[in-house]
Design a protein around this motif. Structure first.
Motif, PDB file in Angstrom:
ATOM      1  N   HIS A   1     -14.164  36.789  48.344  1.00 49.68           N
ATOM      2  CA  HIS A   1     -14.892  37.490  48.861  1.00 49.68           C
ATOM      3  C   HIS A   1     -13.797  38.314  49.595  1.00 49.68           C
TER       4      HIS A   1
ATOM      5  N   ASP B   1     -11.554  42.423  49.942  1.00 46.78           N
ATOM      6  CA  ASP B   1     -11.988  43.741  50.159  1.00 46.78           C
ATOM      7  C   ASP B   1     -11.515  44.068  49.157  1.00 46.78           C
TER       8      ASP B   1
ATOM      9  N   THR C   1     -10.946  46.620  47.711  1.00 48.78           N
ATOM     10  CA  THR C   1     -10.347  48.196  47.379  1.00 48.78           C
ATOM     11  C   THR C   1      -8.672  47.892  47.846  1.00 48.78           C
ATOM     12  N   THR C   2      -8.273  46.272  48.205  1.00 50.21           N
ATOM     13  CA  THR C   2      -7.118  45.859  48.285  1.00 50.21           C
ATOM     14  C   THR C   2      -6.502  45.463  46.783  1.00 50.21           C
TER      15      THR C   2
ATOM     16  N   PRO D   1     -18.289  41.898  48.168  1.00 51.29           N
ATOM     17  CA  PRO D   1     -17.849  42.081  49.880  1.00 51.29           C
ATOM     18  C   PRO D   1     -17.819  43.272  50.718  1.00 51.29           C
ATOM     19  N   TYR D   2     -18.476  42.856  51.780  1.00 51.32           N
ATOM     20  CA  TYR D   2     -18.005  44.681  52.990  1.00 51.32           C
ATOM     21  C   TYR D   2     -18.158  45.727  51.822  1.00 51.32           C
TER      22      TYR D   2
ATOM     23  N   ALA E   1     -17.330  47.366  49.584  1.00 50.76           N
ATOM     24  CA  ALA E   1     -15.878  48.297  49.455  1.00 50.76           C
ATOM     25  C   ALA E   1     -16.022  47.896  47.470  1.00 50.76           C
TER      26      ALA E   1
END
Length: 155
Positions: A73, A75, A77-78, A109-110, A112
């Motif tokens: 889970h 982000d 994009t990181t 997740p999120y 994103a």
């Protein structure tokens, strides 16, 4: 990864982040009510439960669909594109056999996701997934919507 919208007046009921302690109870209740839902599961949560794979089978037996919600889970994009592919591939290894109709659905997740990650997924074996499967209600607790995670934090 590709997908489209739902027809007008269509509701898709989805649950994220499981399986959890009450997933089977929820699954059976929804079946009794004649409701089919989508359960976007995290690989680490399936693996952490001794009954994780039995829960996935119960979901399928009750007529629900299972989707991929990554292993941990994050982000996305990181992360590097390679790490994102790994997150989805590792969960895929657990859930693929529980997708008897070949509905490979992915929810980041999120919500994103961005172009470099999308491109990496498209260039990998995980391009079999349709997605991202997003949502348009329930992102937070407001006068007209609610998200389960936000509701629990308010009580």
């Amino acid at each position: 990864m590709r997908g489209g919208g739902l027809p007008p007046k269509t509701i898709a009921l989805t649950f994220d982040d499981g399986p959890g302690a009450r997933t089977i109870e929820l699954s059976h209740y929804l079946k009794e009510q004649g409701v089919r839902a989508g359960f976007f599961v995290m690989g680490k949560n399936v693996r952490a439960r001794a009954d994780g794979e039995a829960i996935l089978q119960a979901l399928v037996d009750d007529g629900h669909v299972i989707g991929n919600h990554t292993w941990t889970h994050p982000d996305l994009t990181t992360l590097t594109p390679e790490s994102v592919v790994s997150e989805i591939t590792d969960t895929d290894a657990l859930i693929a056999r529980f997708l008897p109709d070949g509905r490979f659905m992915f929810r980041p997740p999120y919500g994103a996701l961005h172009a470099p990650i999308f491109a990496a997924l498209e260039a990998s074996p995980m391009s079999k997934y349709v997605g991202p499967i997003d949502w348009d209600m329930g992102a937070a607790w407001t006068a007209t919507t609610a998200a389960d995670w936000d509701c629990w934090s308010k009580t």
